[in-house]
Design a protein around this motif. Structure first.
Motif, mmCIF file in Angstrom:
data_model
loop_
_atom_site.group_PDB
_atom_site.id
_atom_site.type_symbol
_atom_site.label_atom_id
_atom_site.label_comp_id
_atom_site.label_asym_id
_atom_site.label_seq_id
_atom_site.Cartn_x
_atom_site.Cartn_y
_atom_site.Cartn_z
ATOM 1 N N ARG A 1 18.085 3.829 -5.987
ATOM 2 C CA ARG A 1 16.772 4.437 -6.155
ATOM 3 C C ARG A 1 15.704 3.347 -6.133
ATOM 4 N N GLY A 2 14.495 3.748 -5.783
ATOM 5 C CA GLY A 2 13.349 2.858 -5.840
ATOM 6 C C GLY A 2 12.398 3.330 -6.926
ATOM 7 N N GLU A 3 11.631 2.395 -7.465
ATOM 8 C CA GLU A 3 10.754 2.744 -8.588
ATOM 9 C C GLU A 3 9.470 1.932 -8.499
ATOM 10 N N VAL A 4 8.344 2.604 -8.774
ATOM 11 C CA VAL A 4 7.041 1.930 -8.797
ATOM 12 C C VAL A 4 6.324 2.320 -10.077
ATOM 13 N N THR A 5 5.714 1.319 -10.726
ATOM 14 C CA THR A 5 4.909 1.559 -11.921
ATOM 15 C C THR A 5 3.539 0.932 -11.712
ATOM 16 N N ALA A 6 2.489 1.704 -11.969
ATOM 17 C CA ALA A 6 1.120 1.207 -11.848
ATOM 18 C C ALA A 6 0.379 1.492 -13.143
ATOM 19 N N LYS B 1 12.232 12.936 -5.857
ATOM 20 C CA LYS B 1 11.137 12.163 -6.454
ATOM 21 C C LYS B 1 10.815 12.727 -7.835
ATOM 22 N N THR B 2 10.633 11.848 -8.808
ATOM 23 C CA THR B 2 10.275 12.242 -10.170
ATOM 24 C C THR B 2 9.155 11.325 -10.654
ATOM 25 N N ALA B 3 8.165 11.898 -11.325
ATOM 26 C CA ALA B 3 6.994 11.114 -11.735
ATOM 27 C C ALA B 3 6.671 11.358 -13.204
ATOM 28 N N TRP B 4 6.107 10.308 -13.833
ATOM 29 C CA TRP B 4 5.645 10.393 -15.221
ATOM 30 C C TRP B 4 4.262 9.760 -15.332
ATOM 31 N N VAL B 5 3.438 10.307 -16.199
ATOM 32 C CA VAL B 5 2.149 9.700 -16.539
ATOM 33 C C VAL B 5 2.119 9.538 -18.051
ATOM 34 N N ASN B 6 1.990 8.305 -18.495
ATOM 35 C CA ASN B 6 2.047 7.986 -19.939
ATOM 36 C C ASN B 6 3.274 8.612 -20.598
ATOM 37 N N GLY B 7 4.402 8.546 -19.867
ATOM 38 C CA GLY B 7 5.673 9.011 -20.403
ATOM 39 C C GLY B 7 5.913 10.498 -20.298
ATOM 40 N N ILE B 8 4.951 11.252 -19.766
ATOM 41 C CA ILE B 8 5.098 12.707 -19.643
ATOM 42 C C ILE B 8 5.332 13.064 -18.178
ATOM 43 N N ARG B 9 6.349 13.841 -17.936
ATOM 44 C CA ARG B 9 6.707 14.202 -16.555
ATOM 45 C C ARG B 9 5.623 15.085 -15.944
ATOM 46 N N VAL B 10 5.261 14.778 -14.692
ATOM 47 C CA VAL B 10 4.193 15.516 -14.013
ATOM 48 C C VAL B 10 4.598 15.785 -12.570
ATOM 49 N N SER B 11 3.842 16.668 -11.934
ATOM 50 C CA SER B 11 4.074 16.985 -10.524
ATOM 51 C C SER B 11 3.316 16.009 -9.626
ATOM 52 N N GLY B 12 3.676 16.035 -8.350
ATOM 53 C CA GLY B 12 2.955 15.213 -7.384
ATOM 54 C C GLY B 12 1.499 15.618 -7.264
ATOM 55 N N GLU B 13 1.207 16.893 -7.474
ATOM 56 C CA GLU B 13 -0.172 17.355 -7.386
ATOM 57 C C GLU B 13 -1.024 16.742 -8.489
ATOM 58 N N VAL B 14 -0.472 16.633 -9.700
ATOM 59 C CA VAL B 14 -1.207 15.987 -10.799
ATOM 60 C C VAL B 14 -1.462 14.521 -10.460
ATOM 61 N N LEU B 15 -0.462 13.847 -9.879
ATOM 62 C CA LEU B 15 -0.652 12.453 -9.465
ATOM 63 C C LEU B 15 -1.813 12.340 -8.488
ATOM 64 N N LEU C 1 0.823 -1.203 0.000
ATOM 65 C CA LEU C 1 0.000 0.000 0.000
ATOM 66 C C LEU C 1 0.859 1.256 0.000
ATOM 67 N N ASP C 2 1.989 1.227 0.739
ATOM 68 C CA ASP C 2 2.889 2.378 0.734
ATOM 69 C C ASP C 2 3.439 2.628 -0.670
ATOM 70 N N SER C 3 3.773 1.550 -1.371
ATOM 71 C CA SER C 3 4.323 1.690 -2.720
ATOM 72 C C SER C 3 3.268 2.207 -3.695
ATOM 73 N N LEU C 4 2.050 1.670 -3.581
ATOM 74 C CA LEU C 4 0.970 2.156 -4.437
ATOM 75 C C LEU C 4 0.678 3.621 -4.131
ATOM 76 N N GLY C 5 0.642 3.962 -2.846
ATOM 77 C CA GLY C 5 0.424 5.358 -2.479
ATOM 78 C C GLY C 5 1.526 6.261 -2.996
ATOM 79 N N PHE C 6 2.757 5.758 -3.009
ATOM 80 C CA PHE C 6 3.893 6.551 -3.505
ATOM 81 C C PHE C 6 3.710 6.886 -4.981
ATOM 82 N N VAL C 7 3.398 5.875 -5.797
ATOM 83 C CA VAL C 7 3.280 6.126 -7.234
ATOM 84 C C VAL C 7 2.067 6.987 -7.552
ATOM 85 N N LEU C 8 1.057 7.002 -6.651
ATOM 86 C CA LEU C 8 -0.137 7.821 -6.869
ATOM 87 C C LEU C 8 -0.023 9.209 -6.243
ATOM 88 N N GLY C 9 1.136 9.492 -5.640
ATOM 89 C CA GLY C 9 1.365 10.837 -5.119
ATOM 90 C C GLY C 9 0.858 11.066 -3.720
#
Length: 547
Positions: free
Chosen positions: A61-66, A103-117, A39-47
């Motif tokens: 580094r750690g990485e999660v993909t959902a 922390k760095t995040a992407w949605v469908n390959g496009i970099r986004v902020s934690g707020e968008v997540l 759940l922590d990992s899922l919460g991480f990738v969802l922001g």
């Protein structure tokens, strides 16, 4: 729906890949095995905001993909479009956390902020548990939950509120402007009268100054111009040129053409002299002025410039200032009438808002009664038939969502005082209240993944079975992921994973294994009997799975 989850080097997990299914997905395992890490990992990738230290010890580094399925018309599409991401039929989140905390995040390959997540996750996943402050336990969200249960459309109330606010703002601005104008009313009236008497015109200062300079100059140059006119008149150059033409004409025949050119030149000169004479006469006429005109012009020019200095503007700005003073004077004169009209408009807007808010409040009271009845029906099978759930609606400050305050309260025993869910119910009771409430509020919702974190804690036997069946009922319309210690709940899952913790080369790792039917019997038997699995436990597990 959550389709897959991949985790690399997060906490106790080195490598993990899960393929999720529709319906009820259950995760089981001994306490401390690492279920919360998932759940922590899922919460991480969802922001979601959670643990600060997530990277596995020793990893860079750690990485999660959902990956989520995204049907057409899903609410996430609006969030994606606002973020400049083209919606597709799948939504892939990827987030990386370095050992130094970046922390760095992407949605469908496009970099986004934690707020968008987080905005996207709000449309995709709901987390419910005993310590959940994002959902049912948070009083701030109870009104929205009741509105969703009621199917209430808040558009009319919000439009009426916006109109009411706009009317109130317009009135306040008008009253403020009138009050400010009244403080300088005497000045405005005097200035408007003064400017009106002066009646400045655009370009007047420049025209007066040019006329004044011309009249001043004409007194000096007019005498010389007159002398020049006399010099080329008939008594001067014109007469002499005429005599010369006559004298040459008398001898032209005898000169056999030799005088034709001089005579022609003199005739042209005579024409030029006539033109010059006309110009001089015109200039003398234009330069002629009455001395009183110069005096009046100077008085007007100096008065305009003095008035401009008084008001701190240029002479060219005086006409605009006069218009502004007239407008302010008109506003003063009609101010009370305008204020009265604006107050009437505000009363109309307030009445419209009050009617819309009252209609919404009535809808909420009806829905509250229906929700309370539905909760009573849900609590009985969960062995809480003596508990009372009540949706309380109280007046609140008016706003865009109406003028009601909504709170879900419970009383666990007859005669006991009712209070907020989180404060009145014990751990096991709270879990069942939350589950019953979610069953009532879900209403066949689709397109969302619901996670229940040990929501069955503190219950067993028939009650645990009832909890499981409620979870299965919710899963009929939405994907449900439940972390559970209850064999009765686990037996109702459509998909089952076991979380284990073991030591490999002095390193502790957590693993997740999808269970086939045989291993599922073993896991449920373990949950029934503990570390030592007996034949009776296996029989009981088989019975639960086939019930």
């Amino acid at each position: 729906m959550l389709r897959s989850l991949e985790i690399k080097d997060m906490l106790l997990i080195d490598r993990l890949s899960l393929e999720m299914g529709e319906g009820l997905n259950v995760l089981t395992g001994e306490t401390g095995a690492g279920k919360s890490i998932l759940l922590d990992s899922l919460g991480f990738v969802l922001g979601w905001r959670g643990r600060a230290e997530l990277v596995r010890a020793g990893a860079e580094r750690g990485e999660v993909t959902a990956a989520f399925d995204l049907p057409k018309g899903h609410p996430a599409e609006a969030v994606l479009e606002k973020a400049g991401i083209e919606p597709e039929d799948e939504l892939i989140f990827r987030r990386v956390n370095t050992a130094d905390g970046r922390k760095t995040a992407w949605v469908n390959g496009i970099r986004v902020s934690g707020e968008v997540l987080r905005r996207l996750s709000d449309t995709l996943v709901e987390l419910h548990g005993q310590h959940d402050d994002r959902g049912l336990l948070h009083p701030a969200g109870h009104r929205a939950l009741l509105d969703a249960f009621a199917g209430a459309d808040l558009a009319s109330v919000r439009a009426a509120w916006a109109a009411r606010r706009a009317a109130a703002k317009t009135l306040a601005e008008a009253e403020e402007a009138l009050q400010a104008a009244r403080k300088e009313e005497e000045f405005v009236r005097h200035a408007a009268d003064e400017l009106s008497k002066m009646d400045p015109r655009p370009g007047e200062d420049e025209a007066l100054d040019a006329r004044r300079r011309l009249m001043q100059a004409s007194a000096r140059i007019r005498e010389d111009i007159a002398k020049a006119g006399q010099a080329i008149s008939y008594d001067g150059a014109e007469g002499q040129t005429s005599d010369a033409i006559r004298w040459l004409g008398d001898g032209a025949d005898a000169a056999e053409g030799r005088l034709d050119a001089p005579i022609a030149a003199l005739e042209r000169a005579l024409e030029g002299l006539a033109e010059a004479q006309q110009g001089i006469e015109d200039a003398l006429h234009d330069l002629a002025f009455d001395p009183r005109e110069l005096e009046e012009t100077e008085e007007r020019l100096f008065a305009l410039r003095a008035l401009a200095r008084k008001h701190g503007v240029t002479p060219e700005e005086l006409p605009a200032l006069a218009e502004d003073m007239n407008r302010r004077l008109e506003a003063l004169d009609r101010g009370e009438g305008d204020i009265a009209d604006l107050r009437a408009a505000l009363r109309v807007a307030e009445t419209a808002y009050g009617e819309a808010a009252a209609a919404l409040s009535a809808r909420r009271h009806e829905a509250a009664a229906a929700l309370d009845a539905a909760m009573a029906a849900e609590l009985a099978p969960l062995k809480m038939e003596r508990a009372v759930f009540e949706t309380r609606i109280a007046p609140s400050e008016p706003g865009p969502d109406g003028a009601d305050e909504v709170a879900f309260t419970v009383a666990t025993n007859p005669g006991a005082p009712a209070g907020p869910l989180a404060k009145i119910a014990s751990g096991g009771e709270l879990s069942r209240f939350l589950l019953a409430l979610k069953v009532c509020l879900t209403g066949g919702a689709t397109g969302i993944t619901m996670i229940f974190d040990e929501i069955d804690r503190g219950v067993g036997g028939a009650t645990a079975d009832a909890v499981g069946r409620r979870l299965a009922a919710i899963a009929a319309g939405a994907q449900v992921l439940v972390v559970t210690h209850s064999p009765q709940v686990a037996a109702l899952g459509a998909h089952h994973w076991r979380v284990e913790k073991r030591v490999e080369a002095d390193v502790t790792v957590s693993t997740v294994t999808a269970l086939d039917p045989a291993r599922r019997v073993e896991e449920i038997a373990r949950m029934l009997s503990g570390e030592t699995i007996t034949p009776a436990a296996r029989d009981a597990a088989q019975a639960l799975l086939t019930a």
